[in-house]
Write an enzyme that holds these catalytic residues in place. Structure first.
Site, PDB file in Angstrom:
ATOM      1  N   SER A   1      45.434  38.193  41.250  1.00 56.95           N
ATOM      2  CA  SER A   1      44.410  38.789  40.397  1.00 56.95           C
ATOM      3  C   SER A   1      43.670  39.935  41.088  1.00 56.95           C
ATOM      4  O   SER A   1      44.307  40.894  41.492  1.00 56.95           O
ATOM      5  CB  SER A   1      43.465  37.687  39.918  1.00 56.95           C
ATOM      6  OG  SER A   1      42.901  38.061  38.698  1.00 56.95           O
TER       7      SER A   1
ATOM      8  N   HIS B   1      46.494  31.897  33.888  1.00 53.23           N
ATOM      9  CA  HIS B   1      46.063  32.702  35.024  1.00 53.23           C
ATOM     10  C   HIS B   1      45.783  31.781  36.214  1.00 53.23           C
ATOM     11  O   HIS B   1      44.729  31.137  36.266  1.00 53.23           O
ATOM     12  CB  HIS B   1      44.797  33.450  34.604  1.00 53.23           C
ATOM     13  CG  HIS B   1      44.340  34.481  35.579  1.00 53.23           C
ATOM     14  ND1 HIS B   1      45.031  35.661  35.786  1.00 53.23           N
ATOM     15  CD2 HIS B   1      43.266  34.520  36.406  1.00 53.23           C
ATOM     16  CE1 HIS B   1      44.379  36.385  36.682  1.00 53.23           C
ATOM     17  NE2 HIS B   1      43.315  35.715  37.079  1.00 53.23           N
TER      18      HIS B   1
HETATM   19  C1  GTR Z   1      38.801  38.793  35.783  1.00 51.99           C
HETATM   20  C2  GTR Z   1      39.022  40.271  35.826  1.00 51.99           C
HETATM   21  C3  GTR Z   1      40.450  40.553  36.168  1.00 51.99           C
HETATM   22  C4  GTR Z   1      40.934  39.721  37.338  1.00 51.99           C
HETATM   23  C5  GTR Z   1      40.336  38.322  37.384  1.00 51.99           C
HETATM   24  C6  GTR Z   1      40.481  37.585  38.718  1.00 51.99           C
HETATM   25  O1  GTR Z   1      37.562  38.428  35.361  1.00 51.99           O
HETATM   26  O2  GTR Z   1      38.695  40.812  34.587  1.00 51.99           O
HETATM   27  O3  GTR Z   1      40.640  41.918  36.382  1.00 51.99           O
HETATM   28  O4  GTR Z   1      40.687  40.371  38.516  1.00 51.99           O
HETATM   29  O5  GTR Z   1      39.005  38.309  37.084  1.00 51.99           O
HETATM   30  O6  GTR Z   1      40.344  38.158  39.805  1.00 51.99           O
HETATM   31  O7  GTR Z   1      40.688  36.371  38.654  1.00 51.99           O
END
Ligand code: GTR
Length: 410
Positions: free
Chosen positions: A247, A391
């Site tokens: 991420s 995610h």
């Molecule tokens: C989210 C963000 C993403 C990603 C994520 C993370 O909130 O919008 O770009 O970086 O966090 O790092 O888990």
């Protein structure tokens, strides 16, 4: 020897609103003045340095000066980690005056394989979350409040081993790979408007230039400091370093790989906007430049803010960042439900980076022509993988990382 490409950029660059509007991702081989390079030599001597300069000026901020020397002090070593399967070590890295931040690098080395290929990358909440080993140091710097065991933004022993699945050390060692990881907040805390971490070492207010070094750039630079140390360790194969991150730390992994040719393989996992996802897109479920700048103003430099209102003025797109890794293998890994990270857009970015790879004498095709089905690794030099689910980073992702590295590093 610091092999990181240094950037000499003297030309005046136009302010964002004076750049031409371009609806499609700019071609990685097309110079800012419209000329197109078509040899490896012109790419390496002209376009690649220009592209690195553009990414610094308009998006991530200046790449900081390399430290004179990175020094390591071993804090502990356990040669019988996991019943002798590996060696666990923690090393304090110093790279500046006494009052500068230090990196606490956790190293897990497979006992059966020397030198070993090594994954290097940042973790979100401290080394102590990745193993219950009681010798691992408790971080003392600021921590995000929602991580296991954190009390008033400080780590406590309650957190030990609570995120062992994110960097599954046993699984990685069993396949003959080493791991080197450290907490991103060692270098720069993940929050805006504070003068802490590396930012606090600067003489001026960091937001004044528009191209000030932003957090993701500081993190990538921190990875390069760790690489300096890894290259001195005889148990690690310095020609087989793999940068990985999830991420926001995947965005960092891609930037670190793009700016440092000592890194052999680049794996940004679910990196999304500002990483391997395009800035120009029409996916209603995916993060936008406007949104990321508003939520995380510290990740990118001041100039990048201007592109939120009009991404078509960006003089590059993220295909340029992937292209900077050429001819080294890059694997983009994603999850079907993680549309915020724009998996399909990332595949388009990968394809649009291919012209830089095609300048090199490497087997074709460098990239597949279609996105692979779920759970099927597309193992090309520009590789891709998407699994079902959300995610996260875990053992099933690491299996794919290692399958891909087995192909490219053995
Ligand atoms: C989210 C963000 C993403 C990603 C994520 C993370 O909130 O919008 O770009 O970086 O966090 O790092 O888990």
């Amino acid at each position: 020897v610091l092999a990181v490409t240094s950037i000499a950029w003297t030309a005046e660059l136009p302010p964002p609103d004076k750049l031409p509007s371009r609806l499609d991702m700019p071609h990685p081989l097309e110079m800012l003045d419209g000329r197109r390079v078509n040899t490896r030599q012109d790419w390496e001597k002209q376009r690649r340095p220009e592209l690195r300069a553009l990414f610094q000026h308009y998006m991530y901020g200046e790449y900081p000066a390399r430290p004179q020397k990175v020094q390591g002090r071993v804090l502990f070593e356990d040669a019988q980690f996991l019943n002798g399967q590996g060696t666990l070590r923690e090393v304090e890295l110093t790279f500046g005056p006494d009052d500068w931040p230090k990196i606490y690098l956790l190293l897990a080395l497979p006992n059966g394989r020397t030198p070993a290929p090594c994954f290097v990358g940042l973790n979100f909440g401290g080394n102590h979350l990745l193993t219950a080993h009681e010798k691992v140091r408790m971080p003392t710097v600021w921590m995000p409040g929602h991580y296991p065991g954190v009390v008033q933004n400080r780590a406590t022993a309650e957190g030990r081993g609570r995120q062992a699945n994110v960097w599954p050390l046993e699984q990685i060692l069993a396949r003959g790979y080493a791991v080197a990881t450290f907490y991103c907040g060692d270098i720069q805390p993940d929050r805006p408007h504070v003068r802490e971490g590396m930012r606090a070492t600067l003489p001026e207010r960091p937001t004044e230039t528009g191209r000030e070094t932003a957090t993701i750039m500081w993190w990538a630079w921190g990875i390069h400091n760790a690489v300096d140390y890894l290259l001195t360790d005889s148990r690690i194969d310095g020609r087989k370093l793999i940068v990985v991150g999830h991420s926001r730390l995947g965005k960092t992994a891609l930037l670190a790989g793009a700016f440092d040719e000592r890194i052999a393989v680049v794996i940004p996992h679910q990196s999304g906007c500002g990483g391997a996802a395009p800035s120009r897109h029409h996916n209603p479920k995916a993060e936008t430049v406007a949104r990321i700048n508003a939520t995380f103003p510290h990740w990118f430099c001041g100039h990048f803010k201007a592109f939120g209102a009009d991404v078509t003025r960006l003089p590059f797109d993220q295909n340029g960042l992937v292209a900077l890794c050429a001819p080294r293998p890059v694997l983009l890994t994603n999850a079907e439900e993680d549309q915020w990270a724009n998996p399909a857009g990332q595949f388009e970015v990968l394809r649009a980076a291919a012209p830089a790879y095609e300048l090199y004498d490497v087997p074709r095709p460098v990239v597949a022509d279609k996105m692979p089905p779920l759970n099927t690794l597309s193992p090309e030099r520009l590789g891709y993988f998407i699994r079902p689910g959300k995610h996260s980073m875990g053992p099933e992702d690491w299996k794919v990382f290692m399958d891909y590295c087995d192909k490219w590093l053995r």
